[in-house]
Design a protein around this motif. Structure first.
Motif, PDB file in Angstrom:
ATOM      1  N   ALA A 194      -2.396  -4.434  -3.548  1.00  0.00           N
ATOM      2  CA  ALA A 194      -0.730  -3.310  -3.958  1.00  0.00           C
ATOM      3  C   ALA A 194      -0.914  -1.833  -3.311  1.00  0.00           C
ATOM      4  O   ALA A 194      -1.478  -1.313  -3.677  1.00  0.00           O
ATOM      5  N   HIS A 195       0.393  -1.341  -2.390  1.00  0.00           N
ATOM      6  CA  HIS A 195       0.181   0.023  -2.189  1.00  0.00           C
ATOM      7  C   HIS A 195       1.583   0.490  -2.674  1.00  0.00           C
ATOM      8  O   HIS A 195       2.215  -0.216  -2.630  1.00  0.00           O
ATOM      9  N   PHE A 196       1.782   1.794  -2.882  1.00  0.00           N
ATOM     10  CA  PHE A 196       2.960   2.694  -3.510  1.00  0.00           C
ATOM     11  C   PHE A 196       3.284   3.833  -2.823  1.00  0.00           C
ATOM     12  O   PHE A 196       2.633   4.967  -2.736  1.00  0.00           O
ATOM     13  N   HIS A 197       3.971   3.893  -2.017  1.00  0.00           N
ATOM     14  CA  HIS A 197       4.892   4.550  -1.420  1.00  0.00           C
ATOM     15  C   HIS A 197       5.711   5.889  -2.579  1.00  0.00           C
ATOM     16  O   HIS A 197       5.787   5.555  -3.343  1.00  0.00           O
ATOM     17  N   LEU A 198       4.587   6.969  -1.776  1.00  0.00           N
ATOM     18  CA  LEU A 198       5.150   8.298  -2.781  1.00  0.00           C
ATOM     19  C   LEU A 198       5.860   9.756  -1.507  1.00  0.00           C
ATOM     20  O   LEU A 198       4.934   9.740  -0.933  1.00  0.00           O
ATOM     21  N   ASP A 199       6.992   9.979  -1.560  1.00  0.00           N
ATOM     22  CA  ASP A 199       6.842  11.389  -0.885  1.00  0.00           C
ATOM     23  C   ASP A 199       6.361  12.779  -1.692  1.00  0.00           C
ATOM     24  O   ASP A 199       7.244  13.190  -2.931  1.00  0.00           O
ATOM     25  N   PRO A 200       5.569  13.240  -1.581  1.00  0.00           N
ATOM     26  CA  PRO A 200       4.733  14.305  -2.505  1.00  0.00           C
ATOM     27  C   PRO A 200       5.845  15.337  -1.727  1.00  0.00           C
ATOM     28  O   PRO A 200       5.526  16.825  -3.179  1.00  0.00           O
TER      29      PRO A 200
END
Length: 199
Positions: free
Chosen positions: A162-168
């Motif tokens: 799995a991968h999880f997106h986040l806009d830092p």
């Protein structure tokens, strides 16, 4: 820094945090590359950024043929475009609706249901969570951290990826650091390309 090919170095990692802009073509290409790193027969995506049809269209554009089973978890009609219905989707696509992006219990139940079903069927599976940026607008960091610790443990236990997106850029450094600590690898995208690091 390098092209999306750098993501192949973490193709075997169960849980990856993808740091980058919420809407970015290169990040989208990287997302699909991670989802198709193996011979996945089943894919689950939690999408708070695109409607199910938009996500399916994006997959077809970037990848081509859909996996044998694709599940899109989203909020009820929140991102549905005028005139869109589930009838517009291929038979291999299932849509699961949540009351809101902040429904952590609902997300956990749906993800766990498919992880268990696909694991028992010995299916290759991959997941995408798009995005944690939205989730953090609905809940406290410590609650999201606990949720991620639980869900990533389940994903690893099911032999899934799995991968999880986040806009830092939308979070302070402490929040990004806290969220990052729950993942086995981090893929950061900037104007210079991808930077990949195992933890």
């Amino acid at each position: 820094m390098s092209s999306a090919g750098a993501l192949d170095d973490i193709a075997d990692v169960s849980n990856v945090l993808v740091l980058g802009p919420s809407v970015d073509e290169s990040v989208d290409i990287g997302c699909k590359r991670l989802l198709r790193a193996g011979d996945e027969e089943a894919v689950l995506v939690v999408s708070f950024m695109l409607s199910p049809k938009q996500w399916v269209d994006s997959w077809i554009e970037r990848v081509g043929d859909l996996p044998e089973e694709l599940v899109v978890v989203t909020t009820s009609d929140a991102f549905t475009q005028p005139g869109e219905t589930e009838d517009d989707l291929p038979d291999s696509v299932t849509v699961e609706y949540l009351s809101s992006p902040g429904d952590l219990t609902g997300i956990g139940m749906v993800v766990s249901k498919y992880l268990e079903r696909w694991h028992e069927a010995d299916r290759e599976m991959a997941l995408c969570f798009d995005s944690l940026t939205t989730l953090l607008q609905y809940g406290e960091t410590h609650s999201i951290y606990r949720f991620l610790h639980l869900i990533t443990t389940r994903i690893s236990g099911a032999d899934a990826r799995a991968h999880f997106h986040l806009d830092p850029d939308t979070q302070d450094k402490q929040t990004v650091s806290t969220i990052t600590s729950t993942f086995q690898a981090v893929a950061r995208h900037t104007d210079s390309g991808w930077e990949v690091k195992r933890r």
